[in-house]
Design an enzyme around this catalytic site. Structure first.
Site, PDB file in Angstrom:
ATOM      1  N   ARG A 173      14.223  -4.004  -6.951  1.00 28.59           N
ATOM      2  CA  ARG A 173      12.810  -4.024  -7.303  1.00 28.59           C
ATOM      3  C   ARG A 173      12.700  -3.595  -8.750  1.00 28.59           C
ATOM      4  O   ARG A 173      13.684  -3.206  -9.369  1.00 28.59           O
ATOM      5  CB  ARG A 173      11.996  -3.104  -6.393  1.00 28.59           C
ATOM      6  N   PRO A 199       0.814  -1.207   0.000  1.00 27.02           N
ATOM      7  CA  PRO A 199       0.000   0.000   0.000  1.00 27.02           C
ATOM      8  C   PRO A 199       0.852   1.263   0.000  1.00 27.02           C
ATOM      9  O   PRO A 199       1.795   1.384   0.779  1.00 27.02           O
ATOM     10  CB  PRO A 199      -0.777  -0.110   1.304  1.00 27.02           C
ATOM     11  N   LYS A 228       2.384   6.928   4.551  1.00 24.40           N
ATOM     12  CA  LYS A 228       1.846   5.569   4.663  1.00 24.40           C
ATOM     13  C   LYS A 228       1.636   5.161   6.109  1.00 24.40           C
ATOM     14  O   LYS A 228       1.287   4.018   6.388  1.00 24.40           O
ATOM     15  CB  LYS A 228       2.803   4.570   3.991  1.00 24.40           C
ATOM     16  N   ARG A 271      20.470  16.218  -3.582  1.00 20.97           N
ATOM     17  CA  ARG A 271      20.656  14.770  -3.630  1.00 20.97           C
ATOM     18  C   ARG A 271      21.667  14.339  -4.672  1.00 20.97           C
ATOM     19  O   ARG A 271      21.535  14.693  -5.835  1.00 20.97           O
ATOM     20  CB  ARG A 271      19.321  14.076  -3.966  1.00 20.97           C
TER      21      ARG A 271
END
Length: 348
Positions: free
Chosen positions: A336, A2, A61, A226
């Site tokens: 992933r 989720p 989340k 970054r």
DNA sequence: AAAAGTACCTGCGCGC
DNA sequence: TGCGCGCAGGTACTTT
């Protein structure tokens, strides 16, 4: 599983059922689902039994459910000599207004129950990869239920709340609230005003992009600092929360950015566009009830969302890019899948 | 200090 | 049908 839209669907679904309900029973069927609960503060089931839930709040989340304090806490005299925040007039540690004896988080009187809880404690939950929160008629079990709460609601009667989690990356815990660093409301609480208090375990994450207090400029500046790929940055919950692998790929597709492009090298106009695409994707997914490929992700009633039909990149490898007709590919990245169109999402 | 790697887990679907 | 393998939507901790 989720990401923000799915967690928000769960939050919104739980809200009417949990608000005002008393937890009359707690069954921990697999203790590994409590892995973020600190046993030093007390036994999870014992602390929770008898507590009243006041609402359902979310940031990114993370979900949490503010609890009414215990009867013991309610008896604590209004002693301003300990831990009182001079500026707010409230007790920083408990989230309670010491002078009035009322709970500043809800404006309601502190209720009895949940013996051993401090005022301002919450039931916190994270769904991890495979967590579900299912509202069921009492007696209706779900395979892989790890924790079950029995809720007694003044209007809706008795319900089971089954916390189901195949992979056990998610979990529940009792946590305490700390002030938000920016002194603004912690997250989205539906009807409940969450107050400027956030569970300790969620305090380190950034606001999510649907939060009205999300700081766009800080996000753009963070990206500029970054020294890593843009997808890594989007998945970094301390920079922007709520985005996971699906919506990262979808937003990058919409912004025509390659997932491994250096974040710092992206011009400000394109960083702005990316944030707009992130918001668009999340809002559309939310409007369709979230993304599900199977029964792994479901709302509180066990039903699936429809956003899987609207995906442009995620899981679309081998199919034509809806924009340019090129072939969507899947590459392994950060252990992933990353899905993108090599034709309209070029690295340089 | 920031970035990258690793650990935590189970179940499902696929190809052989 | 049975079996091994790859795959899964996330985070926290450790290492570099």
């Amino acid at each position: 599983m989720p990401e923000l839209p799915e967690v928000e669907v769960v939050r919104a679904g739980l809200e009417p059922a949990v608000t005002g309900a008393v937890i009359s029973g707690v069954e921990v069927l697999d203790r590994r689902a409590l892995k973020r609960h600190d046993p030093i503060r007390g036994d999870f089931a014992t602390l929770l039994t008898g507590a009243r839930l006041r609402g359902a709040v979310r940031r990114g989340k993370y979900l949490w459910f503010p609890l009414a304090g215990s009867s013991r806490e309610a008896d604590v005299p209004a002693d301003s000599s300990t831990g009182s925040d001079v500026l707010s007039g409230g007790d920083v540690l408990s989230g309670r207004d010491v002078l009035s004896g009322r709970d500043v988080l809800s404006g309601r009187d502190v209720l009895a129950g949940g013996d051993g809880l401090a005022g301002g404690d919450v039931l916190a939950a994270h769904l991890g990869m495979s967590g579900q929160m299912l509202l069921r008629e009492p007696g209706r079990d779900d395979k892989l239920t790890r924790i079950r709460l029995t809720l007694d609601h003044p209007e809706h009667g008795e319900l089971w709340l089954n916390f189901v989690d195949q992979r056990l990356f998610g979990g529940m815990m009792i946590d305490s609230l700390v002030p938000t660093p920016d002194a603004r409301p912690a997250g989205f609480g539906g009807a409940l005003e969450p107050g400027a208090w956030i569970p300790r375990t969620a305090a380190h994450i950034a606001r999510d992009p649907l939060d009205p207090h999300f700081d766009d400029r800080a996000f753009f500046a963070g990206l500029a600092r970054r020294r890593t790929g843009i997808k890594r940055a989007l998945l970094d919950q301390t920079l922007i929360s709520g985005i996971g692998n699906i919506y990262a790929d979808e937003a990058l597709w919409a912004a025509r950015l390659h997932y491994d492009r250096q974040a710092a090298g992206i011009p400000l106009t394109r960083r702005r566009d990316l944030l707009e695409q992130v918001r668009g994707v999340l809002r559309r997914a939310l409007a369709e009830g979230g993304t599900s490929f199977d029964a792994q992700y479901v709302n509180v009633n066990g039903n699936s969302g429809y956003f899987a039909h609207s995906l442009n990149a995620y899981g679309q490898q081998g199919k034509a890019c809806p924009r340019c007709g090129g072939e969507i590919v899947r590459e392994s990245f950060m252990n992933r899948g990353s899905h993108f169109c090599p034709r309209c999402q070029r690295k340089r």
